[in-house]
Scaffold this motif. Structure first.
Motif, PDB file in Angstrom:
ATOM      1  N   LYS A 181      22.275  -3.983  24.060  1.00 53.33           N
ATOM      2  CA  LYS A 181      21.399  -4.816  23.232  1.00 53.33           C
ATOM      3  C   LYS A 181      22.077  -5.108  21.886  1.00 53.33           C
ATOM      4  O   LYS A 181      22.761  -4.227  21.368  1.00 53.33           O
ATOM      5  CB  LYS A 181      20.071  -4.081  23.016  1.00 53.33           C
ATOM      6  CG  LYS A 181      19.285  -3.855  24.305  1.00 53.33           C
ATOM      7  CD  LYS A 181      18.012  -3.076  24.077  1.00 53.33           C
ATOM      8  CE  LYS A 181      18.238  -1.607  23.827  1.00 53.33           C
ATOM      9  NZ  LYS A 181      17.008  -0.807  23.711  1.00 53.33           N
TER      10      LYS A 181
ATOM     11  N   HIS B  94      22.729  -8.079  23.520  1.00 53.12           N
ATOM     12  CA  HIS B  94      23.244  -8.988  24.534  1.00 53.12           C
ATOM     13  C   HIS B  94      22.138  -9.320  25.533  1.00 53.12           C
ATOM     14  O   HIS B  94      21.357  -8.444  25.924  1.00 53.12           O
ATOM     15  CB  HIS B  94      24.444  -8.349  25.257  1.00 53.12           C
ATOM     16  CG  HIS B  94      25.207  -9.331  26.086  1.00 53.12           C
ATOM     17  ND1 HIS B  94      24.784  -9.709  27.341  1.00 53.12           N
ATOM     18  CD2 HIS B  94      26.358 -10.019  25.841  1.00 53.12           C
ATOM     19  CE1 HIS B  94      25.635 -10.585  27.839  1.00 53.12           C
ATOM     20  NE2 HIS B  94      26.589 -10.800  26.949  1.00 53.12           N
ATOM     21  N   PRO B  95      22.064 -10.560  26.012  1.00 52.76           N
ATOM     22  CA  PRO B  95      20.944 -10.957  26.869  1.00 52.76           C
ATOM     23  C   PRO B  95      21.022 -10.488  28.320  1.00 52.76           C
ATOM     24  O   PRO B  95      20.046 -10.646  29.069  1.00 52.76           O
ATOM     25  CB  PRO B  95      20.986 -12.489  26.809  1.00 52.76           C
ATOM     26  CG  PRO B  95      22.405 -12.826  26.511  1.00 52.76           C
ATOM     27  CD  PRO B  95      22.869 -11.722  25.588  1.00 52.76           C
TER      28      PRO B  95
ATOM     29  N   TYR C  25      18.116  -8.383  29.742  1.00 54.69           N
ATOM     30  CA  TYR C  25      16.861  -9.128  29.720  1.00 54.69           C
ATOM     31  C   TYR C  25      16.850 -10.179  30.825  1.00 54.69           C
ATOM     32  O   TYR C  25      15.826 -10.390  31.495  1.00 54.69           O
ATOM     33  CB  TYR C  25      16.653  -9.774  28.355  1.00 54.69           C
ATOM     34  CG  TYR C  25      16.640  -8.788  27.211  1.00 54.69           C
ATOM     35  CD1 TYR C  25      15.495  -8.039  26.934  1.00 54.69           C
ATOM     36  CD2 TYR C  25      17.763  -8.597  26.418  1.00 54.69           C
ATOM     37  CE1 TYR C  25      15.476  -7.126  25.890  1.00 54.69           C
ATOM     38  CE2 TYR C  25      17.759  -7.692  25.371  1.00 54.69           C
ATOM     39  CZ  TYR C  25      16.618  -6.957  25.112  1.00 54.69           C
ATOM     40  OH  TYR C  25      16.609  -6.052  24.091  1.00 54.69           O
ATOM     41  N   GLU C  26      17.983 -10.844  31.023  1.00 55.17           N
ATOM     42  CA  GLU C  26      18.091 -11.829  32.102  1.00 55.17           C
ATOM     43  C   GLU C  26      17.840 -11.172  33.454  1.00 55.17           C
ATOM     44  O   GLU C  26      17.172 -11.747  34.327  1.00 55.17           O
ATOM     45  CB  GLU C  26      19.480 -12.473  32.084  1.00 55.17           C
ATOM     46  CG  GLU C  26      19.728 -13.367  30.879  1.00 55.17           C
ATOM     47  CD  GLU C  26      21.189 -13.782  30.757  1.00 55.17           C
ATOM     48  OE1 GLU C  26      22.028 -13.267  31.533  1.00 55.17           O
ATOM     49  OE2 GLU C  26      21.495 -14.628  29.897  1.00 55.17           O
TER      50      GLU C  26
ATOM     51  N   THR D  15      16.611 -10.645  20.778  1.00 57.54           N
ATOM     52  CA  THR D  15      16.925 -11.399  21.994  1.00 57.54           C
ATOM     53  C   THR D  15      15.692 -11.704  22.829  1.00 57.54           C
ATOM     54  O   THR D  15      15.489 -12.860  23.218  1.00 57.54           O
ATOM     55  CB  THR D  15      17.989 -10.653  22.820  1.00 57.54           C
ATOM     56  OG1 THR D  15      19.183 -10.545  22.038  1.00 57.54           O
ATOM     57  CG2 THR D  15      18.295 -11.388  24.114  1.00 57.54           C
TER      58      THR D  15
ATOM     59  N   ARG E 104      13.963 -15.431  23.803  1.00 57.84           N
ATOM     60  CA  ARG E 104      13.806 -15.835  25.198  1.00 57.84           C
ATOM     61  C   ARG E 104      12.340 -16.044  25.589  1.00 57.84           C
ATOM     62  O   ARG E 104      12.030 -16.271  26.760  1.00 57.84           O
ATOM     63  CB  ARG E 104      14.440 -14.789  26.113  1.00 57.84           C
ATOM     64  CG  ARG E 104      15.934 -14.594  25.875  1.00 57.84           C
ATOM     65  CD  ARG E 104      16.534 -13.616  26.860  1.00 57.84           C
ATOM     66  NE  ARG E 104      16.547 -14.182  28.201  1.00 57.84           N
ATOM     67  CZ  ARG E 104      17.484 -15.020  28.656  1.00 57.84           C
ATOM     68  NH1 ARG E 104      18.492 -15.390  27.863  1.00 57.84           N
ATOM     69  NH2 ARG E 104      17.416 -15.484  29.894  1.00 57.84           N
TER      70      ARG E 104
END
Length: 218
Positions: A140, A142-143, A146-147, A172, A176
């Motif tokens: 984190k 970084h996405p 989460y993606e 992030t 999103r």
């Protein structure tokens, strides 16, 4: 889909630290004969030290803090079998939850998986992602993690992230379109003040017992 952080969200990170110091106390005594290493680590922690705890404890116990010895201590600390437990409110919430849940946590993979095993989180959470399993740079904020949770949840399902550290946890998922909740636990390690409005959670709670009501408003 409801996704959690781990450290200072579901259990207290300081409990892992104290577990590690206690484990190192025996290891250091066996290796060097020195007494009280773990107690000195805990005293340094309680005094506010974070980055050089092992160096301070070495100085207090008459040990030579060589780079190699400090690295040994770090490795043993991170890989020790932790004696930790879920916060009571977290255990109640997870036990009664009736929705799919995920977990995103930073840190060395072995260390985080040891924590996950000690807390028996597989009982409650089906989708667990320790970012330490990936190369450096994917933690984190970084996405990637989460993606991955979005793919599991099959967006446009509402996504919610519950965590503690505004420096990296919320920027992030906010961007999103997730809803974010910051839990404020006494004794937590990280500064609870967001460095900017983009880093701030949509809501704050002091217990996961408040989460159901908060989620209904998000």
């Amino acid at each position: 889909m409801l996704v959690f952080d781990l450290d200072d969200t579901l259990y207290l990170e300081r409990d892992f630290a104290f577990s590690g110091y206690n484990w190192l106390n025996g290891w250091v005594h066996e290796k060097t004969g020195a007494e009280g290493f773990g107690q000195q680590c805990q005293a340094a922690y309680n005094a506010g030290e974070r980055r050089r705890i092992f160096n301070v404890a070495c100085a207090q116990t008459g040990l030579d803090a060589t780079d190699a010895f400090i690295q040994d201590l770090i490795t043993k600390y991170r890989s020790h079998p932790p004696s930790i437990s879920l916060c009571k409110d977290a255990e109640r919430f997870l036990t009664n939850a009736d929705q799919p849940m995920g977990l995103i946590t930073d840190g060395p993979e072995k260390m985080q998986r040891n924590k996950i095993a000690a807390l028996d989180l597989d009982r409650f959470i089906a989708h667990i992602r320790p970012t330490g399993a990936w190369p450096d740079g994917y933690g984190k904020p970084h996405p990637r993690a989460y993606e991955e949770m979005e793919l599991i949840a099959k967006k446009p399902r509402k996504m919610v992230y519950v965590a503690d550290n505004p420096a990296k946890d919320f920027i992030t998922p906010n961007a999103r379109g997730w809803r974010t909740v910051q839990i404020l636990r006494p004794g937590a390690v990280h500064d609870p003040i967001p460095p900017s409005s983009k880093h701030a959670a949509y809501a704050t709670v002091t217990s996961l017992g408040q989460l159901t009501e908060v989620l209904s408003d998000l």
